[in-house]
Scaffold this active site. Structure first.
Site, PDB file in Angstrom:
ATOM      1  N   LYS A  56       0.832  -1.204   0.000  1.00 22.26           N
ATOM      2  CA  LYS A  56       0.000   0.000   0.000  1.00 22.26           C
ATOM      3  C   LYS A  56       0.870   1.260   0.000  1.00 22.26           C
ATOM      4  O   LYS A  56       0.553   2.246  -0.668  1.00 22.26           O
ATOM      5  CB  LYS A  56      -0.959  -0.024   1.204  1.00 22.26           C
ATOM      6  N   GLN A 107      -5.216  -1.929   9.251  1.00 17.99           N
ATOM      7  CA  GLN A 107      -5.048  -3.233   8.626  1.00 17.99           C
ATOM      8  C   GLN A 107      -5.632  -4.332   9.519  1.00 17.99           C
ATOM      9  O   GLN A 107      -5.355  -4.377  10.719  1.00 17.99           O
ATOM     10  CB  GLN A 107      -3.554  -3.479   8.351  1.00 17.99           C
ATOM     11  N   ASP A 162     -11.528   2.091   3.223  1.00 23.84           N
ATOM     12  CA  ASP A 162     -11.783   0.652   3.092  1.00 23.84           C
ATOM     13  C   ASP A 162     -13.253   0.352   2.769  1.00 23.84           C
ATOM     14  O   ASP A 162     -13.576  -0.724   2.292  1.00 23.84           O
ATOM     15  CB  ASP A 162     -11.483  -0.048   4.441  1.00 23.84           C
TER      16      ASP A 162
END
Ligand code: L34
Length: 282
Positions: free
Chosen positions: A51, A95, A118
């Site tokens: 990322k 995460q 997300d």
């Protein structure tokens, strides 16, 4: 045909980089993505590194905040509160998975919904299922893009999803439904799973077990999307949930692991970060 998520992601990232290159002049700054990684699970470390690398390629500012697995929930919530309050931060990602002593639902709900790149925040999930404008979750969004670029017609098709997680199974089912597929959601405890999967025109597998889907479970000419990222217990190499070597000759279209859905997930995260940034500029 093997769809290269890696190549598609590279071309989409190049397009985004060209767009982001105009932002400094137009808006006085570039998008800023904050990623929080708790612990050192090797998979998570690798994805978070991916990322950061993609952010650099696109021209997005990336701050990766690493904390030990022993961090308290309270401390983690404190970091999120700071990032929420920081106007210079456009996207916040924690995460997953988190250590067991931390309530991940609580953590996700603590993220400012307008910075939820997300698409995991309960308000975002509700918006998705209520057909309201929302941030689309990265992996499902990436899967639909791959199908479209591969020229796969989704409308009217029989799509079977194996897996019902909040991250992939449920939202990808919803996106396929929105594309007018007829969707069957199955899981590891579905009776006669092979009979159901072998009737799929489009088969999406997100179960997290190496070679979970064997050749007898896939119909001739099926489109197979493999969302699994596992270690092959024999070779130690990265592999998906489907037995690629055995299924590739039967499938009309298939995604590889590595180089399939994973890179598209990260690519869509970049897109979502730009989207959250631009929404603030209006
Ligand atoms: N909050 N947690 C949050 N957001 C996400 O979107 C994720 N996910 C999943 C796990 N937890 C998350 C990811 O980032 C899965 N995931 C993810 C992202 C990227 C890749 C795989 C999973 C990826 O790039 N895979 C590469 C191989 C990477 C390697 O070598 O380890 C591939 O080619 O498949």
């Amino acid at each position: 045909m093997i769809i290269s998520g890696k190549e598609l992601a590279a071309s989409l990232k190049a397009q985004m980089a060209a767009e982001v290159a105009t932002f400094e002049e137009r808006y006085g700054r570039v998008p800023h993505l904050a990623v929080i990684l708790v612990g050192e699970d090797p998979g998570s470390v690798s994805y978070v590194t991916g990322k950061a690398k993609a952010s650099a390629e696109v021209g997005i500012k990336n701050t990766t905040i690493r904390r030990p697995a022993t961090i308290s929930e309270e401390e983690l919530l404190g970091i999120i509160a700071e990032l929420n309050a920081d106007d210079a931060v456009d996207g916040i990602l924690v995460q997953l998975p988190l250590p067991k002593h931390i309530n991940s639902d609580k953590v996700i709900a603590a993220i400012d919904c307008s910075k939820d790149v997300d698409g995991f925040h309960p308000m975002n999930v509700a918006a998705l299922w209520q057909k309201q404008p929302c941030v689309l979750p990265c992996t499902p969004k990436g899967i639909i893009k791959m199908l479209k670029v591969a020229g796969v017609e989704i409308a009217g098709k029989n799509a079977v999803v194996v897996g019902r997680s909040n991250i992939v199974g449920l939202p990808v089912s919803k996106l396929l439904l929105d594309e007018n597929a007829t969707v069957t959601i199955t899981h590891s405890r579905t009776k006669n799973l092979g009979e159901v999967t072998s009737k799929a025109d489009i088969l999406v597998v997100a179960i997290g077990r190496p070679k979970f889907v064997t050749a007898d479970m896939v119909g001739e000419g099926a489109v197979v999307i493999d969302v699994g990222v596992n270690r092959d217990p024999e070779s130690g190499k990265l592999c998906g949930d489907v037995d690629f070597a055995a299924i590739e000759p039967k499938a009309s279209v298939i995604t590889p692991v590595p180089g399939g859905v994973g890179p598209m997930t990260i690519c869509c995260l970049m897109e979502n970060t730009i989207e959250c940034f631009l929404r603030k500029q209006a």
